[in-house]
Design a protein around this motif. Sequence first.
Motif, PDB file in Angstrom:
ATOM      1  N   UNK A 103      13.851 -10.063  21.920  1.00 10.52           N
ATOM      2  CA  UNK A 103      13.238  -9.381  23.084  1.00 10.52           C
ATOM      3  C   UNK A 103      12.004 -10.175  23.544  1.00 10.52           C
ATOM      4  N   UNK A 104      11.928 -10.440  24.817  1.00 11.72           N
ATOM      5  CA  UNK A 104      10.837 -11.263  25.349  1.00 11.72           C
ATOM      6  C   UNK A 104       9.561 -10.440  25.526  1.00 11.72           C
ATOM      7  N   UNK A 105       8.452 -11.086  25.327  1.00 10.44           N
ATOM      8  CA  UNK A 105       7.160 -10.387  25.406  1.00 10.44           C
ATOM      9  C   UNK A 105       6.290 -10.952  26.528  1.00 10.44           C
ATOM     10  N   UNK A 106       5.811 -10.054  27.375  1.00 10.83           N
ATOM     11  CA  UNK A 106       4.801 -10.418  28.378  1.00 10.83           C
ATOM     12  C   UNK A 106       3.483  -9.769  28.000  1.00 10.83           C
ATOM     13  N   UNK A 107       2.433 -10.558  27.979  1.00  8.24           N
ATOM     14  CA  UNK A 107       1.102 -10.013  27.709  1.00  8.24           C
ATOM     15  C   UNK A 107       0.383  -9.801  29.033  1.00  8.24           C
ATOM     16  N   UNK A 108      -0.225  -8.621  29.156  1.00 11.38           N
ATOM     17  CA  UNK A 108      -1.096  -8.357  30.314  1.00 11.38           C
ATOM     18  C   UNK A 108      -2.518  -8.221  29.782  1.00 11.38           C
ATOM     19  N   UNK A 109      -3.402  -9.048  30.309  1.00 13.96           N
ATOM     20  CA  UNK A 109      -4.784  -9.036  29.830  1.00 13.96           C
ATOM     21  C   UNK A 109      -5.714  -8.626  30.962  1.00 13.96           C
ATOM     22  N   UNK A 110      -6.129  -7.335  30.960  1.00 15.08           N
ATOM     23  CA  UNK A 110      -7.082  -6.918  31.991  1.00 15.08           C
ATOM     24  C   UNK A 110      -8.452  -7.532  31.686  1.00 15.08           C
ATOM     25  N   UNK A 111      -8.953  -8.273  32.662  1.00 17.29           N
ATOM     26  CA  UNK A 111     -10.228  -8.980  32.482  1.00 17.29           C
ATOM     27  C   UNK A 111     -11.056  -8.826  33.741  1.00 17.29           C
ATOM     28  N   UNK A 123       5.994  -5.171  26.823  1.00 18.94           N
ATOM     29  CA  UNK A 123       4.707  -5.427  27.471  1.00 18.94           C
ATOM     30  C   UNK A 123       3.591  -5.182  26.458  1.00 18.94           C
ATOM     31  N   UNK A 124       2.721  -6.163  26.339  1.00 17.30           N
ATOM     32  CA  UNK A 124       1.615  -6.083  25.392  1.00 17.30           C
ATOM     33  C   UNK A 124       0.307  -6.139  26.178  1.00 17.30           C
ATOM     34  N   UNK A 183       2.380  -6.092  15.275  1.00 14.99           N
ATOM     35  CA  UNK A 183       2.660  -5.013  16.225  1.00 14.99           C
ATOM     36  C   UNK A 183       3.816  -5.402  17.160  1.00 14.99           C
ATOM     37  N   UNK A 184       3.942  -6.684  17.464  1.00 15.46           N
ATOM     38  CA  UNK A 184       5.055  -7.108  18.329  1.00 15.46           C
ATOM     39  C   UNK A 184       6.390  -6.983  17.597  1.00 15.46           C
ATOM     40  N   UNK A 185       6.411  -7.339  16.308  1.00 18.22           N
ATOM     41  CA  UNK A 185       7.636  -7.148  15.522  1.00 18.22           C
ATOM     42  C   UNK A 185       8.013  -5.663  15.462  1.00 18.22           C
ATOM     43  N   UNK A 186       7.020  -4.824  15.266  1.00 17.51           N
ATOM     44  CA  UNK A 186       7.291  -3.386  15.139  1.00 17.51           C
ATOM     45  C   UNK A 186       7.811  -2.795  16.448  1.00 17.51           C
ATOM     46  N   UNK A 187       7.589  -3.511  17.546  1.00 17.06           N
ATOM     47  CA  UNK A 187       8.054  -3.019  18.854  1.00 17.06           C
ATOM     48  C   UNK A 187       9.574  -3.030  18.959  1.00 17.06           C
ATOM     49  N   UNK A 188      10.237  -3.719  18.046  1.00 18.02           N
ATOM     50  CA  UNK A 188      11.705  -3.660  18.029  1.00 18.02           C
ATOM     51  C   UNK A 188      12.158  -2.226  17.783  1.00 18.02           C
ATOM     52  N   UNK A 189      11.326  -1.490  17.060  1.00 18.42           N
ATOM     53  CA  UNK A 189      11.692  -0.145  16.644  1.00 18.42           C
ATOM     54  C   UNK A 189      11.073   0.952  17.526  1.00 18.42           C
ATOM     55  N   UNK A 190       9.832   0.731  17.949  1.00 14.47           N
ATOM     56  CA  UNK A 190       9.084   1.792  18.631  1.00 14.47           C
ATOM     57  C   UNK A 190       8.840   1.432  20.094  1.00 14.47           C
ATOM     58  N   UNK A 191       9.102   2.352  20.986  1.00 14.08           N
ATOM     59  CA  UNK A 191       8.933   2.021  22.415  1.00 14.08           C
ATOM     60  C   UNK A 191       7.485   2.107  22.896  1.00 14.08           C
ATOM     61  N   UNK A 200      -1.924  -2.531  23.063  1.00 16.19           N
ATOM     62  CA  UNK A 200      -1.007  -1.414  23.212  1.00 16.19           C
ATOM     63  C   UNK A 200       0.304  -2.026  23.697  1.00 16.19           C
ATOM     64  N   UNK A 201       1.394  -1.662  23.036  1.00 10.43           N
ATOM     65  CA  UNK A 201       2.665  -2.371  23.235  1.00 10.43           C
ATOM     66  C   UNK A 201       3.749  -1.379  23.647  1.00 10.43           C
ATOM     67  N   UNK A 202       4.441  -1.693  24.736  1.00 12.42           N
ATOM     68  CA  UNK A 202       5.419  -0.750  25.289  1.00 12.42           C
ATOM     69  C   UNK A 202       6.705  -1.457  25.712  1.00 12.42           C
ATOM     70  N   UNK A 203       7.793  -0.749  25.635  1.00 12.01           N
ATOM     71  CA  UNK A 203       8.999  -1.217  26.295  1.00 12.01           C
ATOM     72  C   UNK A 203       8.755  -1.059  27.800  1.00 12.01           C
ATOM     73  N   UNK A 204       9.243  -2.013  28.550  1.00  9.56           N
ATOM     74  CA  UNK A 204       8.861  -2.057  29.960  1.00  9.56           C
ATOM     75  C   UNK A 204       9.338  -0.825  30.751  1.00  9.56           C
TER      76      UNK A 204
END
Lengths: 226, 226
Positions: free
Chosen positions: B1-9, B97-98, B115-123, B160-164
């Motif tokens: 599963x591909x990961x996109x990071x969003x960094x609010x700055x 989305x991270x 936390x990214x690995x655990x996202x396979x399981x948790x939305x 904070x990590x979410x399925x899109x």
Amino acid sequence: MAVSAIIPAAGSGRRMGGGTAKQFLPLRGEPVLVRTVRLFSECPLVDEIVVVAGDVESTAELIGHFPKVAYVIQGGKERQDSVWAGLQKVHSRPRIICVHDAVRPLLTMEMLEGVLHAAAEHQAQVLAVPVKDTIKMAKPDGIVTQTPDRSTVFAVQTPQVFWVEPMAQAFRQAIADGVVGTDCASLLERMGVPVHIYPGSNENIKLTTPEDFLVAEAILERRERG
Amino acid sequence: MAVSAIIPAAGSGRRMGGGTAKQFLPLRGEPVLVRTVRLFSECPLVDEIVVVAGDVESTAELIGHFPKVAYVIQGGKERQDSVWAGLQKVHSRPRIICVHDAVRPLLTMEMLEGVLHAAAEHQAQVLAVPVKDTIKMAKPDGIVTQTPDRSTVFAVQTPQVFWVEPMAQAFRQAIADGVVGTDCASLLERMGVPVHIYPGSNENIKLTTPEDFLVAEAILERRERG
């Protein structure tokens, strides 16, 4: 109304990773406990101070010379036991009890006097600040149950200030029920006594880690510069 | 599963008392934002980074050279608006989305990968730590309503990590309802999505005050010494 201060100073300093308990460590050249006790000693509203120690001898040597320090006594297993031991020593009633962590030396006189004055009106008060972080409540399985509205969530500090009668009654009931509270105020809350939030300060930190000492030194330095 | 990071700055740095926003300030010689973006850039699980800025030009100049930075875009009024703007830019689905604060540069690779690995399981997941302070809930009149059991209370951090899909749906619904959440996860909570606590670290601090920078430098120094 007369004020007795109880200062639990029985911490072992485990979290600092060193052998010396935090209250004995120097903060800008002066032990933390000396700074804390001096503030109470110099407060005109405070009549007597009871320090509850882990190491009574070292503690008495350090702060026994402050004229308002009436007793330095041995602490108990839990913080609550230490406060209760201190409460046995306070002078005759009517009386306000002001409990303050030995390791919160950055409390200001203005704040201490403010909360003591307000005790004329409220029988139970805790210093507290709005939380900076988002707080979530979770179940033991790690799933979030609630994100409470931040305006309703406070991080509690000390002093915690109580009229002696409801305080003593709440502690006696907690002992009878085998309850250990997160803080003193929670024991009064369970008796239905209204506990008021008194505005604390983010500078009134509890010295727990080496980083806390860094922050405290920076705050003191800033205060000294004016 | 591909990961996109969003960094609010997009923070303005008002609390620092200075003119420069915190993400641009140096931390042991290197701007905070550079440290944060480098961690994500070096994480093998992250595919692309969207930085949401207040000052796009300065931000792009600072971190635009990291190969995984796909976009530097203009932020919105609230943090939530900035995250939503970032979400419009992420690559095709399925995707994780991270979201991570620019001003939390002390996140470790181990924790990020965990936390990214655990996202396979948790939305939906948030990094969080048990609170150190006693927390009380109070009514607007300042009277305490509850002292929750400390084991149930967590201070939330990022990532904070979410399925899109559930994330996008929760944000769309929040916009439709005019809701501004305390954090991203709260928007998913209100849709009934289970949000999981992932163990954070007390070192993963948010740089808000000058004292926070002192603490961060001490932590970095300790890490560099090993």
